[in-house]
Design a protein around this motif. Structure first.
Motif, short mmCIF file in Angstrom:
data_model
loop_
_atom_site.label_atom_id
_atom_site.label_comp_id
_atom_site.label_asym_id
_atom_site.label_seq_id
_atom_site.Cartn_x
_atom_site.Cartn_y
_atom_site.Cartn_z
N ARG A 63 37.28 44.90 38.43
CA ARG A 63 37.21 43.91 39.51
C ARG A 63 36.87 42.53 38.95
O ARG A 63 37.43 41.51 39.40
N TRP A 64 35.96 42.47 37.98
CA TRP A 64 35.61 41.19 37.34
C TRP A 64 36.83 40.57 36.69
O TRP A 64 37.06 39.36 36.80
N PHE A 65 37.65 41.39 36.02
CA PHE A 65 38.87 40.88 35.39
C PHE A 65 39.80 40.30 36.45
O PHE A 65 40.36 39.20 36.27
N MET A 66 39.94 41.01 37.57
CA MET A 66 40.84 40.54 38.64
C MET A 66 40.36 39.21 39.22
O MET A 66 41.16 38.31 39.48
N LYS A 116 44.90 32.32 46.84
CA LYS A 116 45.54 33.19 47.82
C LYS A 116 46.09 34.45 47.17
O LYS A 116 45.90 35.57 47.66
N THR A 117 46.78 34.27 46.03
CA THR A 117 47.33 35.43 45.31
C THR A 117 46.21 36.33 44.82
O THR A 117 46.28 37.56 44.90
N LYS A 118 45.14 35.72 44.31
CA LYS A 118 44.02 36.49 43.80
C LYS A 118 43.39 37.34 44.91
O LYS A 118 43.06 38.51 44.71
N LYS A 153 53.59 42.43 42.91
CA LYS A 153 53.94 41.25 43.71
C LYS A 153 54.58 41.67 45.03
O LYS A 153 55.32 42.64 45.09
N LYS A 154 54.28 40.90 46.06
CA LYS A 154 54.84 41.17 47.38
C LYS A 154 56.32 40.84 47.40
O LYS A 154 56.73 39.79 46.92
N LYS A 155 57.12 41.75 47.93
CA LYS A 155 58.56 41.50 48.00
C LYS A 155 58.87 40.51 49.11
O LYS A 155 58.31 40.56 50.19
N ASN A 156 59.77 39.59 48.81
CA ASN A 156 60.15 38.60 49.81
C ASN A 156 61.15 39.20 50.79
O ASN A 156 61.97 40.01 50.44
#
Length: 584
Positions: free
Chosen positions: A503-506, A515-517, A581-584
């Protein structure tokens, strides 16, 4: 299962919201955010009832095994769970206006807001639910290979022979990795710090000075003990003292908040927005609340399945409302997963055991009554916290409080009827207090009650923990996570710390926008919630196999190296699902 394994639970509200949305929106093709909210409200009640029950009730099973007392019946367990759950919901109702409405913007209720955000972002429900189920499936397979097929040990340990009395290792299990990720690096590091003080400072000192002496409560010389025996005979009592002191300290520090909440509750109950009652301000009527509390108190007193007298029933009502207030306020500040339920139970056990002993209710009868009181209080505190989080979600989404409160009661009924069967199953399979289901919190509660009723605790060790907790408080180090780390074996703390490091790495990446994080961190949390559920379900399945004598173990074992390699694979899966990653 998680609480019986590691002594803590995590909030089920967010996974319940995601799974309900995935099923209702994408399978049933219904599009109602309030319907999703209702499913989440009912579903999340199960975790809170379970948390309150498993922190205390296994003590009754352990006494039945050790002292030959009568096992608690399924009816008795169900009644304790149902009465505690009902009281927790009813006590929260008059607090709703003061805490949820008037304190809006002051008390964040983190899980409640997170659930609302998840439900509003409905179009992502399918993908998010898929992340939960992926974690569930992967962890289920891992758990079955480790503890079912026994291809590699689920506990990797290494004794440090030159430093006698110490050891290092890890329970390489997905649920612990998930707990560490959800709790975060700070809480995980406090847990590991407590474990390190125990296993690398206190235990080597005991081994050094103990020598060939037999020092109570142990029955063999210290020189013949391995690290786990030194921990179980000495250090866990020090940890118990620290946890008890930490729980009481947290309550004392909360007193100003408690007083303020009581005042607001008395002033705010029944006030309508702009003086007009609407769907958004309607609670279960106060007459029903008072009548329900009175009926439940009489049931506790009169029904033999719950071994409490009139005095004990009154104690439960008084302490129950007090701790429901504490719990509802605390979860608004720190979240349900950090709610000090066990601290409230410890305080209740200390006071109720002393009162019962002073009034002549002693021996095994008094100890069972004390645990029964503590069980109801523990469930009250846990379900009150969950109810307040769910009501916050409903407040943000425009739900009807009365319907949510009814939903909570339905959730309590479902969980209350199920909990007894699960407790009996796990006890029949392995018994509480062993390696499979150590039940650390219930063991702690049992020790406290035995110590007060019988005076047979090694009080020097207990007070060592108490004064260590006071020193930590002076240094402004959070006492409860450190004390729990001291009380739990280091094998659990190490794995939880691994999850905290992930979690620390993230959270510490520099080249990722906020926002992405946040989105990736949420994905990781959902995957971890799935892992906890997956391990728990397979743990229950293996318990069924054990009861029926079904042996699934294979003839080969990859050893410690196999456990480490597969734990690395599990970490890689967590990172992969978090970073997708979220698909568009």
């Amino acid at each position: 299962y998680l609480g019986l394994r590691v002594g803590m639970t995590v909030s089920a509200s967010i996974p319940a919201a995601v799974i309900s949305m995935g099923i209702i929106r994408f399978i049933l093709r219904r599009d109602s955010i309030l319907e999703n909210n209702m499913v989440q409200t009912i579903g999340s009640a199960g975790e809170s009832v379970a948390a309150g029950a498993i922190f205390t009730l296994p003590a009754l099973f352990m006494w039945a095994q050790e002292e030959g007392t009568v096992m608690p019946s399924l009816v008795e367990i169900a009644l304790i769970a149902l009465i505690g759950g009902f009281l927790g919901v009813l006590f929260m109702i008059p607090l709703r206006s003061a805490l949820i409405v008037q304190e809006h913007g002051v008390l964040p209720y983190p899980e409640g807001q997170a659930c609302a955000e998840v439900l509003v972002a409905g179009e992502e429900g399918g993908a998010k639910a898929g992340t939960v189920f992926a974690g569930l499936g992967i962890a289920a397979v891992y758990k079955f290979i480790a503890d079912g097929l026994k291809v590699f040990p689920s506990e990797v340990d290494f004794t440090i022979k030159p430093y006698k009395g110490s050891a290092v290792g890890a329970d390489v299990l997905p649920a612990l990795l998930g707990v560490g990720y959800i709790c975060g690096p700070k809480v995980s590091s406090y847990l590991l710090a407590g474990g390190s003080v125990a296993w690398f400072m206190i235990m080597p000192l005991i081994a050094l000075f103990g020598g060939d002496n037999i020092i109570g409560p142990a029955l063999i010389p210290v020189s013949q003990m391995n690290p786990s025996q030194i921990w179980s005979n000495y250090v866990r009592y020090i940890g118990a003292g620290a946890v008890a002191a930490g729980g009481i300290i947290s309550l004392i520090k909360s007193l100003p908040l408690i007083v303020r909440t009581f005042k607001q509750a008395l002033k705010g109950y029944g006030k309508k927005a702009d003086g007009v009652e609407s769907r958004l301000t309607k609670d279960i009527p106060m007459m029903f609340v008072v009548l329900g509390i009175g009926v439940l108190a009489i049931i506790m007193w009169l029904i033999p399945a719950i071994p409490v007298n009139l005095l004990s029933a009154i104690i439960i009502i008084i302490f129950g409302f007090f701790f429901a207030t504490v719990s509802s306020r605390m979860v608004g500040l720190v979240g349900s997963s950090n709610n000090p339920v066990s601290g409230m139970a410890i305080a209740t056990l200390l006071i109720s055991s002393a009162i019962l002993k002073a009034t002549g209710t002693v021996g095994m009868k008094g100890m069972v009554a004390a645990i029964s009181i503590g069980s109801v209080i523990c469930i009250i505190a846990a379900i009150a916290g969950d109810t307040s989080q769910d009501l916050k979600t409903g407040y943000l989404l425009g739900a009807t409080p009365k319907k949510q409160q009814i939903g909570e009661l339905i959730g309590v009924i479902a969980a209350g009827l199920a909990i007894g069967g699960v407790l009996y199953l796990l006890d029949s399979a392995w018994g509480y207090g062993g390696a499979e289901v150590p039940a650390p919190q219930a063991t702690l509660m049992k020790m406290i009650v035995e110590g007060i009723m019988g005076g047979n605790l090694p009080w020097n060790l207990v007070f060592t923990g108490v004064f260590l907790a006071l020193a930590l408080e002076v240094l402004r180090i959070p006492v409860m996570p450190f004390a729990i780390g001291l009380y739990l074996p280091i094998y659990l703390n190490t794995s939880i710390m691994i999850g905290g490091v992930v979690r620390w790495f993230m959270d510490s990446r520099k080249k990722v926008d906020a926002k992405t994080k946040e989105e990736q961190s949420t994905n990781g949390t959902l995957f971890c919630a799935g892992m906890i559920a997956g391990e728990g379900l397979v743990g229950i399945l293996l318990a069924v196999f054990a009861v029926f004598g079904i042996n699934t173990a294979l003839s080969f074992d990859l050893g410690n190296i196999g456990g480490i390699v597969l734990m690395i694979v599990m970490i890689a899966c967590l990172l992969a699902f978090s970073l997708k990653k979220k698909k568009n």
